[in-house]
Design an enzyme around this catalytic site. Structure first.
Site, PDB file in Angstrom:
ATOM      1  N   PHE A  45      -1.699  23.472  87.286  1.00  0.00           N
ATOM      2  CA  PHE A  45      -3.047  23.557  86.524  1.00  0.00           C
ATOM      3  C   PHE A  45      -4.363  23.393  87.354  1.00  0.00           C
ATOM      4  O   PHE A  45      -4.432  22.528  87.972  1.00  0.00           O
ATOM      5  CB  PHE A  45      -2.959  22.659  85.130  1.00  0.00           C
ATOM      6  CG  PHE A  45      -4.298  23.276  84.411  1.00  0.00           C
ATOM      7  CD1 PHE A  45      -3.996  24.197  83.602  1.00  0.00           C
ATOM      8  CD2 PHE A  45      -5.395  22.420  84.217  1.00  0.00           C
ATOM      9  CE1 PHE A  45      -5.055  24.572  82.875  1.00  0.00           C
ATOM     10  CE2 PHE A  45      -6.405  22.625  83.560  1.00  0.00           C
ATOM     11  CZ  PHE A  45      -6.380  23.714  82.742  1.00  0.00           C
ATOM     12  N   ASP A  63      -5.616  19.854  95.027  1.00  0.00           N
ATOM     13  CA  ASP A  63      -6.323  19.542  93.760  1.00  0.00           C
ATOM     14  C   ASP A  63      -6.041  18.288  93.141  1.00  0.00           C
ATOM     15  O   ASP A  63      -5.060  17.739  92.932  1.00  0.00           O
ATOM     16  CB  ASP A  63      -5.844  20.347  92.905  1.00  0.00           C
ATOM     17  CG  ASP A  63      -6.646  20.521  91.542  1.00  0.00           C
ATOM     18  OD1 ASP A  63      -7.081  19.317  91.184  1.00  0.00           O
ATOM     19  OD2 ASP A  63      -6.428  21.235  90.562  1.00  0.00           O
ATOM     20  N   LYS A 105     -13.031  14.828  86.945  1.00  0.00           N
ATOM     21  CA  LYS A 105     -12.301  13.949  85.904  1.00  0.00           C
ATOM     22  C   LYS A 105     -13.091  12.424  86.078  1.00  0.00           C
ATOM     23  O   LYS A 105     -13.965  12.091  85.595  1.00  0.00           O
ATOM     24  CB  LYS A 105     -10.922  13.893  85.853  1.00  0.00           C
ATOM     25  CG  LYS A 105     -10.276  15.186  85.364  1.00  0.00           C
ATOM     26  CD  LYS A 105      -9.063  14.971  85.207  1.00  0.00           C
ATOM     27  CE  LYS A 105      -8.010  16.267  84.366  1.00  0.00           C
ATOM     28  NZ  LYS A 105      -8.604  16.304  82.892  1.00  0.00           N
TER      29      LYS A 105
END
Ligand SMILES: Cc1ncc(COP(=O)(O)O)c(C=O)c1O
Length: 396
Positions: A138, A223, A252
């Site tokens: 993702f 990532d 995040k």
């Protein structure tokens, strides 16, 4: 307003891109959040790996307040002290990299995709544009990052999809080697797949990717949007394996709840993005960067990475004990405080039951209970969750 009143109003005015739980949060402190009806929950999700110091940590609140009273925004035409300070910290901890600031994980990955193509374009020819990612990965919800994401369902209905992406099974070095061609410019992987179900790759995987990429001058891009900023017990997930990427993306948890994204690139690769090639109005905003600095300095000062390793091991042990008792748990895995229990059945209803009992976590890929508590979570709080989980499993 009550939960019900807020939800009724939201239903009228908010696009339903999320299937939301019927609760509205109004306040948070440490590992606890309170809903509009006054019910308290222990937060084992942290806004999905975002509130790494818990809710409203005093140092983050102080940093935001001070910065908001000093300078809230200027254009990236100019330099600011907080942005430079965050980049300096990250560079010192991540391969002497240089930073591009944006506002989210998807944007950080967009920057990674752009730098990979531009770097290759400048050094080779225009046909070297291919990017290999992994199935069940993702990477975000923008048009570029849904092309990068190895899940058909996120692309469906949004065609035509940006071309140039190939997907190979995660953890499979032979498949990666086979997928690499003279048109490949980069590989993008998560050091641990997050949305894919906290999938830890087999030992030697990242090292194997590094070797393959080095042989072909293909960029290795990690990532670290979910694995980054301490959740695995190191600042970055790649540090478990000691395999250094060429490009890394963060978002995040970096600013503890303020919006931020960063793409870090090795200095010689960073040269590929000169003035006018990329940008962001809000990227590296002084308030977000001041919050990030407070997060990073608190992790250092309070030795939180050691704490994550200790409490994370305790948490995994506790889940493994439950696994011995309840056959419905087929696997327990994770690193640090990025933890999952894989079930032999869908777990969505267990998330709802846990909420009713005052605990927040989520269920991903249908059958995986995922826990991403703040780095400050304590052993007694873990014990409370384990007791609640046991009661829920016993009802199955
Ligand atoms: C590994 C990974 N990359 C990228 C993203 C996208 O981040 P954002 O929602 O901030 O765009 C996520 C979000 O869950 C993620 O887990």
């Amino acid at each position: 307003m009550t939960n019900q009143e807020i939800i009724a109003q939201a239903d009228q005015v908010i696009i339903k891109t999320y299937g939301r739980y019927p609760v509205a949060f109004v306040r948070g402190q440490g590992s606890t959040v309170w809903d509009a009806d006054g019910k308290a929950y222990t937060d084992f999700l942290s806004g999905l790996a975002v509130t790494v110091l818990g809710h409203c940590h005093p140092r983050v609140v102080e940093a935001i307040t001070q910065q908001a009273q000093t300078l809230i925004h200027v254009s990236n035409f100019y330099h600011t002290v907080p942005q430079t300070a965050v980049a300096t910290f990250l560079s010192a901890h991540a391969f002497g990299g240089k930073a591009f600031f944006c506002n989210s994980g998807a944007e950080a990955n967009e920057a990674a995709l752009k730098i990979a193509r531009k770097y290759s374009h400048d050094r080779y020819d225009e046909s070297r544009t291919g990017i290999i990612t992994t199935t069940n990965s993702f990477h975000g919800r923008t048009l570029g990052t849904i092309a990068a994401t190895g899940q058909e369902k996120v692309r469906k209905g949004f065609e035509p999809i940006l071309p140039g992406f190939t997907y190979v099974p995660y953890g499979d070095l032979a498949a990666m080697e086979q997928a690499m061609t003279e048109h490949t410019c980069a590989v993008l992987v998560e050091p641990i797949q997050g949305e894919g179900g906290i999938v830890v790759p087999p030992g030697g995987y990242l090292e194997g990717l590094r070797r393959m990429c080095d042989q072909r001058d293909v960029l290795l891009m990690f990532d670290e949007v979910q694995t980054g900023i301490g959740h695995t017990g190191y600042y970055f997930g790649y540090q478990h394996e000691g395999v250094v990427p060429d490009v890394m993306t963060l978002a995040k948890g970096l600013a503890g709840g303020m919006p931020i994204g960063v793409m870090m690139a090795k200095p010689q690769i960073a040269e590929a993005l000169g003035p006018g090639t990329h940008g962001s109005t809000f990227g590296g905003n002084p308030v977000s960067c001041s919050a990030a600095l407070a997060v990073l300095q608190t992790i250092e000062d309070e030795h939180l990475l050691d704490h994550v390793q200790e409490v994370g091991a305790y948490f995994l042990d506790g889940l493994r004990r439950l696994q011995q008792k309840y056959a419905l748990i087929t696997d327990v895995r994770g690193r640090g405080l990025m933890v999952a229990a894989d079930l032999d059945r869908p777990g969505g209803h267990m998330v709802v039951k846990a909420m009713e009992r005052g605990y927040l976590f989520n269920c991903t890929v249908d059958c995986v209970l995922r826990f991403l508590p703040p780095l400050i979570i304590t052993q007694p709080e873990v014990d409370g969750l384990l007791t609640t989980l046991e009661a829920i499993f016993a009802e199955e």
